[in-house]
Scaffold this motif. Structure first.
Motif, PDB file in Angstrom:
ATOM      1  N   ILE A   4       0.863  -1.182   0.000  1.00 51.27           N
ATOM      2  CA  ILE A   4       0.000   0.000   0.000  1.00 51.27           C
ATOM      3  C   ILE A   4       0.895   1.227   0.000  1.00 51.27           C
ATOM      4  O   ILE A   4       1.738   1.390   0.884  1.00 51.27           O
ATOM      5  CB  ILE A   4      -0.931   0.003   1.229  1.00 51.27           C
ATOM      6  CG1 ILE A   4      -1.833  -1.235   1.206  1.00 51.27           C
ATOM      7  CG2 ILE A   4      -1.738   1.290   1.286  1.00 51.27           C
ATOM      8  CD1 ILE A   4      -2.602  -1.471   2.484  1.00 51.27           C
ATOM      9  N   ASN A   5       0.700   2.113  -0.997  1.00 51.08           N
ATOM     10  CA  ASN A   5       1.557   3.280  -1.151  1.00 51.08           C
ATOM     11  C   ASN A   5       0.904   4.599  -0.791  1.00 51.08           C
ATOM     12  O   ASN A   5       1.592   5.613  -0.700  1.00 51.08           O
ATOM     13  CB  ASN A   5       2.056   3.366  -2.603  1.00 51.08           C
ATOM     14  CG  ASN A   5       3.000   2.245  -2.940  1.00 51.08           C
ATOM     15  OD1 ASN A   5       4.090   2.159  -2.397  1.00 51.08           O
ATOM     16  ND2 ASN A   5       2.571   1.353  -3.821  1.00 51.08           N
ATOM     17  N   SER A   6      -0.425   4.617  -0.596  1.00 46.94           N
ATOM     18  CA  SER A   6      -1.116   5.884  -0.359  1.00 46.94           C
ATOM     19  C   SER A   6      -2.463   5.650   0.316  1.00 46.94           C
ATOM     20  O   SER A   6      -2.950   4.511   0.372  1.00 46.94           O
ATOM     21  CB  SER A   6      -1.355   6.607  -1.690  1.00 46.94           C
ATOM     22  OG  SER A   6      -2.270   5.860  -2.489  1.00 46.94           O
ATOM     23  N   PHE A   7      -3.063   6.734   0.762  1.00 45.18           N
ATOM     24  CA  PHE A   7      -4.406   6.664   1.336  1.00 45.18           C
ATOM     25  C   PHE A   7      -5.382   6.066   0.327  1.00 45.18           C
ATOM     26  O   PHE A   7      -6.186   5.197   0.663  1.00 45.18           O
ATOM     27  CB  PHE A   7      -4.881   8.058   1.761  1.00 45.18           C
ATOM     28  CG  PHE A   7      -6.315   8.089   2.205  1.00 45.18           C
ATOM     29  CD1 PHE A   7      -6.661   7.750   3.508  1.00 45.18           C
ATOM     30  CD2 PHE A   7      -7.321   8.431   1.315  1.00 45.18           C
ATOM     31  CE1 PHE A   7      -7.992   7.757   3.920  1.00 45.18           C
ATOM     32  CE2 PHE A   7      -8.660   8.443   1.717  1.00 45.18           C
ATOM     33  CZ  PHE A   7      -8.986   8.106   3.017  1.00 45.18           C
ATOM     34  N   GLU A   8      -5.294   6.512  -0.909  1.00 47.38           N
ATOM     35  CA  GLU A   8      -6.218   6.050  -1.950  1.00 47.38           C
ATOM     36  C   GLU A   8      -6.086   4.547  -2.191  1.00 47.38           C
ATOM     37  O   GLU A   8      -7.087   3.851  -2.362  1.00 47.38           O
ATOM     38  CB  GLU A   8      -6.005   6.841  -3.248  1.00 47.38           C
ATOM     39  CG  GLU A   8      -6.381   8.303  -3.159  1.00 47.38           C
ATOM     40  CD  GLU A   8      -5.363   9.179  -2.412  1.00 47.38           C
ATOM     41  OE1 GLU A   8      -5.757  10.276  -1.965  1.00 47.38           O
ATOM     42  OE2 GLU A   8      -4.195   8.758  -2.246  1.00 47.38           O
ATOM     43  N   GLU A   9      -4.850   4.066  -2.227  1.00 42.80           N
ATOM     44  CA  GLU A   9      -4.649   2.618  -2.393  1.00 42.80           C
ATOM     45  C   GLU A   9      -5.222   1.851  -1.207  1.00 42.80           C
ATOM     46  O   GLU A   9      -5.857   0.812  -1.391  1.00 42.80           O
ATOM     47  CB  GLU A   9      -3.161   2.294  -2.549  1.00 42.80           C
ATOM     48  CG  GLU A   9      -2.619   2.592  -3.912  1.00 42.80           C
ATOM     49  CD  GLU A   9      -1.173   2.144  -4.068  1.00 42.80           C
ATOM     50  OE1 GLU A   9      -0.715   1.224  -3.331  1.00 42.80           O
ATOM     51  OE2 GLU A   9      -0.485   2.725  -4.926  1.00 42.80           O
ATOM     52  N   TYR A  10      -5.003   2.371  -0.019  1.00 42.66           N
ATOM     53  CA  TYR A  10      -5.553   1.724   1.177  1.00 42.66           C
ATOM     54  C   TYR A  10      -7.077   1.685   1.090  1.00 42.66           C
ATOM     55  O   TYR A  10      -7.713   0.655   1.303  1.00 42.66           O
ATOM     56  CB  TYR A  10      -5.129   2.503   2.424  1.00 42.66           C
ATOM     57  CG  TYR A  10      -4.697   1.661   3.601  1.00 42.66           C
ATOM     58  CD1 TYR A  10      -5.336   0.480   3.955  1.00 42.66           C
ATOM     59  CD2 TYR A  10      -3.629   2.076   4.398  1.00 42.66           C
ATOM     60  CE1 TYR A  10      -4.930  -0.265   5.039  1.00 42.66           C
ATOM     61  CE2 TYR A  10      -3.219   1.335   5.491  1.00 42.66           C
ATOM     62  CZ  TYR A  10      -3.878   0.173   5.812  1.00 42.66           C
ATOM     63  OH  TYR A  10      -3.481  -0.566   6.899  1.00 42.66           O
ATOM     64  N   GLN A  11      -7.662   2.804   0.737  1.00 46.68           N
ATOM     65  CA  GLN A  11      -9.121   2.944   0.672  1.00 46.68           C
ATOM     66  C   GLN A  11      -9.745   1.974  -0.332  1.00 46.68           C
ATOM     67  O   GLN A  11     -10.864   1.503  -0.137  1.00 46.68           O
ATOM     68  CB  GLN A  11      -9.483   4.387   0.313  1.00 46.68           C
ATOM     69  CG  GLN A  11     -10.942   4.702   0.477  1.00 46.68           C
ATOM     70  CD  GLN A  11     -11.207   6.187   0.260  1.00 46.68           C
ATOM     71  OE1 GLN A  11     -10.582   6.827  -0.593  1.00 46.68           O
ATOM     72  NE2 GLN A  11     -12.123   6.732   1.029  1.00 46.68           N
ATOM     73  N   SER A  12      -9.018   1.630  -1.377  1.00 46.23           N
ATOM     74  CA  SER A  12      -9.549   0.721  -2.400  1.00 46.23           C
ATOM     75  C   SER A  12      -9.786  -0.694  -1.853  1.00 46.23           C
ATOM     76  O   SER A  12     -10.451  -1.500  -2.495  1.00 46.23           O
ATOM     77  CB  SER A  12      -8.618   0.673  -3.612  1.00 46.23           C
ATOM     78  OG  SER A  12      -7.438  -0.047  -3.316  1.00 46.23           O
ATOM     79  N   HIS A  13      -9.273  -0.980  -0.669  1.00 45.42           N
ATOM     80  CA  HIS A  13      -9.419  -2.309  -0.063  1.00 45.42           C
ATOM     81  C   HIS A  13     -10.514  -2.346   1.005  1.00 45.42           C
ATOM     82  O   HIS A  13     -10.684  -3.369   1.687  1.00 45.42           O
ATOM     83  CB  HIS A  13      -8.091  -2.769   0.548  1.00 45.42           C
ATOM     84  CG  HIS A  13      -6.999  -2.916  -0.449  1.00 45.42           C
ATOM     85  ND1 HIS A  13      -6.938  -3.970  -1.331  1.00 45.42           N
ATOM     86  CD2 HIS A  13      -5.933  -2.126  -0.735  1.00 45.42           C
ATOM     87  CE1 HIS A  13      -5.877  -3.828  -2.105  1.00 45.42           C
ATOM     88  NE2 HIS A  13      -5.255  -2.722  -1.767  1.00 45.42           N
ATOM     89  N   LEU A  14     -11.265  -1.258   1.137  1.00 41.97           N
ATOM     90  CA  LEU A  14     -12.302  -1.180   2.166  1.00 41.97           C
ATOM     91  C   LEU A  14     -13.279  -2.340   2.046  1.00 41.97           C
ATOM     92  O   LEU A  14     -13.787  -2.644   0.964  1.00 41.97           O
ATOM     93  CB  LEU A  14     -13.056   0.153   2.059  1.00 41.97           C
ATOM     94  CG  LEU A  14     -14.125   0.393   3.126  1.00 41.97           C
ATOM     95  CD1 LEU A  14     -13.515   0.388   4.525  1.00 41.97           C
ATOM     96  CD2 LEU A  14     -14.830   1.712   2.861  1.00 41.97           C
TER      97      LEU A  14
END
Length: 152
Positions: A4-14
């Motif tokens: 995970i490189n960013s908030f957006e990448e993290y958020q995509s796994h919600l």
């Protein structure tokens, strides 16, 4: 391993399963070391002979808090969160211990992203953590771990 490189990448796994760790064997030495560190020398943990003859599990068991203390180690095997200035273990919530971990057991952490929020530049994530015991249907525990990340 999930990267995970960013908030957006993290958020995509919600709402998704993030993965599982490797299996980790909890041996008597680790239990004894934890007992020494926490001053919790209850016989069910540190006296193999007594645990075998008097205990309900036929052997010593890991401290519940030892199994919780493994979360950071096992979590690092599931996800590599990059481009951060700092990561903070913020809290644990709603943990339930469902099964004792007998000495010599192999455990594995499973993780699911339950929520993520951007709090003025700080990313707060809630990860559902489930510790499985090899060969057991019931998990050792299930609960939520809260991490804070400061992405660069």
């Amino acid at each position: 391993m999930l990267i995970i490189n960013s908030f957006e990448e993290y958020q995509s796994h919600l709402g998704k399963e993030l993965g599982v760790s490797n299996w980790h064997t909890i041996d008597q030495q680790q239990i004894n070391s934890f007992a020494d560190a926490t001053l919790d020398h209850q016989w069910i943990h540190v006296d193999p002979e007594r645990a075998k003859s008097e205990g309900p599990f036929g052997a010593t068991i890991a401290h519940g808090y030892l199994t919780l203390a493994l979360i950071p180690y096992l979590w690092k095997q599931i996800a590599d969160v990059r481009n951060i200035k700092m990561e903070i273990n913020y809290g644990i919530e709603r943990f339930k211990f469902g099964q004792a971990v007998v000495v010599g057991s192999e455990v594995q952490l499973g993780a699911k992203l339950m929520s993520i929020a951007n709090l003025r530049g700080t990313t707060k994530v809630v990860i559902q953590a489930t510790l499985m015991i090899k060969g057991c249907a019931k998990p050792a525990y299930t609960g939520d771990v809260v991490f804070l990340y400061h992405f660069a």
